[in-house]
Design a protein around this motif. Structure first.
Motif, mmCIF file in Angstrom:
data_model
loop_
_atom_site.group_PDB
_atom_site.id
_atom_site.type_symbol
_atom_site.label_atom_id
_atom_site.label_comp_id
_atom_site.label_asym_id
_atom_site.label_seq_id
_atom_site.Cartn_x
_atom_site.Cartn_y
_atom_site.Cartn_z
ATOM 1 N N LYS A 51 51.355 -62.702 71.862
ATOM 2 C CA LYS A 51 50.806 -61.082 71.874
ATOM 3 C C LYS A 51 49.094 -61.340 71.835
ATOM 4 O O LYS A 51 48.553 -60.695 72.729
ATOM 5 C CB LYS A 51 51.178 -60.671 70.604
ATOM 6 C CG LYS A 51 50.534 -59.216 70.626
ATOM 7 C CD LYS A 51 50.902 -57.968 71.529
ATOM 8 C CE LYS A 51 50.700 -56.547 71.482
ATOM 9 N NZ LYS A 51 51.013 -55.729 72.482
ATOM 10 N N ALA A 52 48.688 -62.203 71.127
ATOM 11 C CA ALA A 52 47.246 -62.482 71.279
ATOM 12 C C ALA A 52 46.743 -62.944 72.614
ATOM 13 O O ALA A 52 45.790 -62.286 73.038
ATOM 14 C CB ALA A 52 46.899 -63.517 70.037
ATOM 15 N N GLN A 54 48.015 -62.189 75.364
ATOM 16 C CA GLN A 54 48.058 -61.180 76.068
ATOM 17 C C GLN A 54 46.768 -60.040 76.130
ATOM 18 O O GLN A 54 46.391 -59.599 77.001
ATOM 19 C CB GLN A 54 49.319 -60.393 76.085
ATOM 20 C CG GLN A 54 50.655 -61.314 76.594
ATOM 21 C CD GLN A 54 51.929 -60.589 76.267
ATOM 22 O OE1 GLN A 54 51.892 -59.907 75.213
ATOM 23 N NE2 GLN A 54 53.014 -60.972 76.918
ATOM 24 N N THR A 55 46.574 -59.736 74.841
ATOM 25 C CA THR A 55 45.452 -59.146 74.609
ATOM 26 C C THR A 55 44.328 -59.738 74.999
ATOM 27 O O THR A 55 43.398 -58.741 75.455
ATOM 28 C CB THR A 55 45.342 -58.649 73.060
ATOM 29 O OG1 THR A 55 46.777 -58.100 72.614
ATOM 30 C CG2 THR A 55 44.269 -57.888 72.597
ATOM 31 N N GLN A 58 44.103 -59.387 78.730
ATOM 32 C CA GLN A 58 43.960 -57.710 79.269
ATOM 33 C C GLN A 58 42.366 -57.552 79.161
ATOM 34 O O GLN A 58 41.778 -56.785 79.960
ATOM 35 C CB GLN A 58 44.805 -57.303 78.211
ATOM 36 C CG GLN A 58 44.732 -55.666 78.330
ATOM 37 C CD GLN A 58 45.695 -54.813 77.399
ATOM 38 O OE1 GLN A 58 45.710 -55.145 76.271
ATOM 39 N NE2 GLN A 58 45.879 -53.542 77.862
ATOM 40 N N HIS A 59 41.730 -58.013 77.783
ATOM 41 C CA HIS A 59 40.302 -57.503 77.813
ATOM 42 C C HIS A 59 39.455 -58.444 78.983
ATOM 43 O O HIS A 59 38.489 -57.908 79.460
ATOM 44 C CB HIS A 59 40.067 -57.953 76.503
ATOM 45 C CG HIS A 59 40.217 -56.802 75.501
ATOM 46 N ND1 HIS A 59 39.400 -55.819 75.223
ATOM 47 C CD2 HIS A 59 41.368 -56.758 74.840
ATOM 48 C CE1 HIS A 59 39.937 -54.983 74.379
ATOM 49 N NE2 HIS A 59 41.172 -55.505 74.033
ATOM 50 N N PHE A 167 38.807 -48.254 72.538
ATOM 51 C CA PHE A 167 39.882 -49.627 72.513
ATOM 52 C C PHE A 167 39.222 -50.800 73.372
ATOM 53 O O PHE A 167 39.439 -51.911 72.770
ATOM 54 C CB PHE A 167 41.138 -48.933 73.281
ATOM 55 C CG PHE A 167 42.010 -50.148 73.366
ATOM 56 C CD1 PHE A 167 42.819 -50.605 72.760
ATOM 57 C CD2 PHE A 167 41.849 -50.887 74.706
ATOM 58 C CE1 PHE A 167 43.803 -51.163 72.954
ATOM 59 C CE2 PHE A 167 43.016 -51.828 75.283
ATOM 60 C CZ PHE A 167 43.980 -52.132 74.148
ATOM 61 N N TRP A 168 38.412 -50.750 74.280
ATOM 62 C CA TRP A 168 37.859 -51.664 75.032
ATOM 63 C C TRP A 168 36.422 -52.313 74.463
ATOM 64 O O TRP A 168 35.772 -53.030 74.762
ATOM 65 C CB TRP A 168 37.506 -51.488 76.460
ATOM 66 C CG TRP A 168 38.716 -51.191 77.208
ATOM 67 C CD1 TRP A 168 38.988 -49.913 77.530
ATOM 68 C CD2 TRP A 168 39.927 -52.035 77.597
ATOM 69 N NE1 TRP A 168 40.406 -49.764 78.134
ATOM 70 C CE2 TRP A 168 40.871 -50.999 78.173
ATOM 71 C CE3 TRP A 168 40.026 -53.285 77.372
ATOM 72 C CZ2 TRP A 168 42.081 -51.709 78.872
ATOM 73 C CZ3 TRP A 168 41.077 -53.876 77.938
ATOM 74 C CH2 TRP A 168 41.994 -53.027 78.730
#
Length: 427
Positions: A51-52, A54-55, A58-59, A167-168
């Motif tokens: 999950k980390a 993937q995050t 994504q950024h 969020f970004w």
């Protein structure tokens, strides 16, 4: 040859070790490698690790797409590109990264180099415009000014980044100017200020000389961005508001950059913002009270960070000469003068105390490193330091009090030009 990356983790050439890791950080990195990572490679910790990652990717993609794969600078450019390759060597993202490497690469006389940014085109253009407009021969530069005006218009950021900016972790950018190009797009506080000053000055010229002025609504967008950058203490950082705490520098992973984990306020950015907002007198209706309040807070910030010897530490060039130039010009822009400002008096005394026998000023890069004013070895003068010191003194009214130091500085500049021309003539 296979590398032992674990052993090389904290290795750094002594010439590059400007900011050594604290022991706490070495312990932290070793613990992550030897304790935390093995746990996260097994269930159920593996789910958290996935999950980390993937995050994180994504950024990375968000940053890539919003800078046309240039990224904010060369360091994260190559790291982002490597991450895209690890994710998928055949991905469109990795392929789009490759051609933008050339934005950073250049060949010098001693081999290939990689610059830290993709240039300073906007910054150079804005300052060049201001330099030309300070002369009385503007008509001779009509073609140059029209091209510069067009570049300034085309480089202004006209939309915020998409999505939820919180969020970004992104700041608003509509109306801002970047340091370099429109593709790069990262807004910077002082670049926005200098861009705004340049287009405001160009708008005062006839269109046949400088082209059509920037529309009023785009000027107001720039003002909105500048106002949004002010911190609670009145100062301005570079890319965003100052977030989090200075103690985070304890985990600064860079060996060559100090004070980079958070974005600190700078006298240069604060001064540029003051000068831009003060230049808005021709547009008095837009958020006037907020502009006035912003200028007042920024002025107090500049006065508060002046050193006891009258100087300001400059973070974006060498160093106390540069910072003091910005400190003085920011205060002068709001009506401060030698007669009514103890800060300007101390600044002038500081600059005059550093003038060399040659008439010039010459400050070493060691001032940046040691945070103590240092002359260039052999007390050699430098043209840039001399120009910054003279500009500050001229703005502070030195010519009316005693023009002799300025005459000596001008003589050094003139003699240097003569020497350069003579050397060129012998080639």
């Amino acid at each position: 040859m296979e590398r032992d990356w674990n052993r090389a983790r904290n290795a750094c050439a002594k010439e590059d070790l400007y900011y050594p890791h604290p022991l706490l950080q070495d312990i932290l990195w070793a613990s992550l490698h030897k304790i935390v990572e093995p746990i996260l490679m097994r269930w159920p910790g593996k789910k958290l690790r996935v999950k980390a990652l993937q995050t994180a990717i994504q950024h990375i993609h968000y940053e890539d797409e919003n800078t046309r794969y240039i990224c904010i600078g060369s360091v994260n450019k190559v790291l982002n590109m490597l991450c895209c390759w690890v994710e998928d060597p055949n991905s469109e993202a990795f392929k789009l990264h490759l051609p933008r490497l050339y934005d950073y690469l250049w060949v010098a006389e001693d081999g290939m180099k990689m610059q830290g940014y993709n240039g300073s085109q906007l910054w150079d253009t804005a300052l060049a415009v201001q330099a030309i407009l300070s002369t009385n021969i503007v008509e001779e530069y009509s073609s140059t000014l029209r091209k510069a005006n067009m570049y300034l218009k085309n480089t202004q950021v006209q939309e915020d980044c998409p999505g939820d900016l919180n969020f970004w972790y992104r700041h608003i950018s509509k109306g801002a100017w970047p340091l370099s190009t429109a593709d790069h797009g990262w807004p910077v506080s002082d670049c926005t200020a200098e861009g705004l000053i340049a287009v405001l000055q160009l708008s005062k010229l006839p269109p046949e000389i400088a082209g059509e002025p920037l529309e009023a609504n785009r000027l107001y967008d720039a003002v909105n961005v500048i106002l949004s950058y002010q911190n609670a203490d009145g100062g301005f950082a570079t890319y965003e508001l100052t977030r989090s705490y200075p103690w985070l520098e304890l985990i600064n992973p860079s060996e060559i950059f100090g004070d980079i984990v958070i974005d600190y306020p700078y006298v240069e950015c604060t001064s540029a913002a003051i000068q831009a907002l003060a230049a808005l007198k021709s547009h008095p209706g837009h958020r006037r009270h907020e502009v006035d309040r912003c200028i007042q807070k920024a002025t107090k910030y500049i006065e508060s960070v002046q050193a006891s010897d009258g100087s300001w530490y400059g973070s974006w060039s060498v160093c106390f000469t540069y910072g003091t130039w910005f400190g003085v010009t920011g205060l002068v822009a709001v009506g401060k003068s030698y007669d009514n400002s103890p800060s300007i008096q101390r600044a002038c005394n500081f600059l005059l105390s550093k003038q060399l026998a040659s008439g010039g000023w010459g400050e070493s890069y060691l001032s940046c490193q040691n945070k103590v004013y240092s002359n260039i070895e052999g007390n050699q003068p430098h043209l840039a330091n001399t120009a910054w010191a003279m500009l500050a003194l001229i703005d502070a009214g030195q010519a009316e009090r005693d023009p002799t130091p300025l005459h000596k500085g001008a003589r050094y500049c003139y003699d240097l030009k003569y020497v350069v021309l003579k050397i060129k003539g012998t080639r």
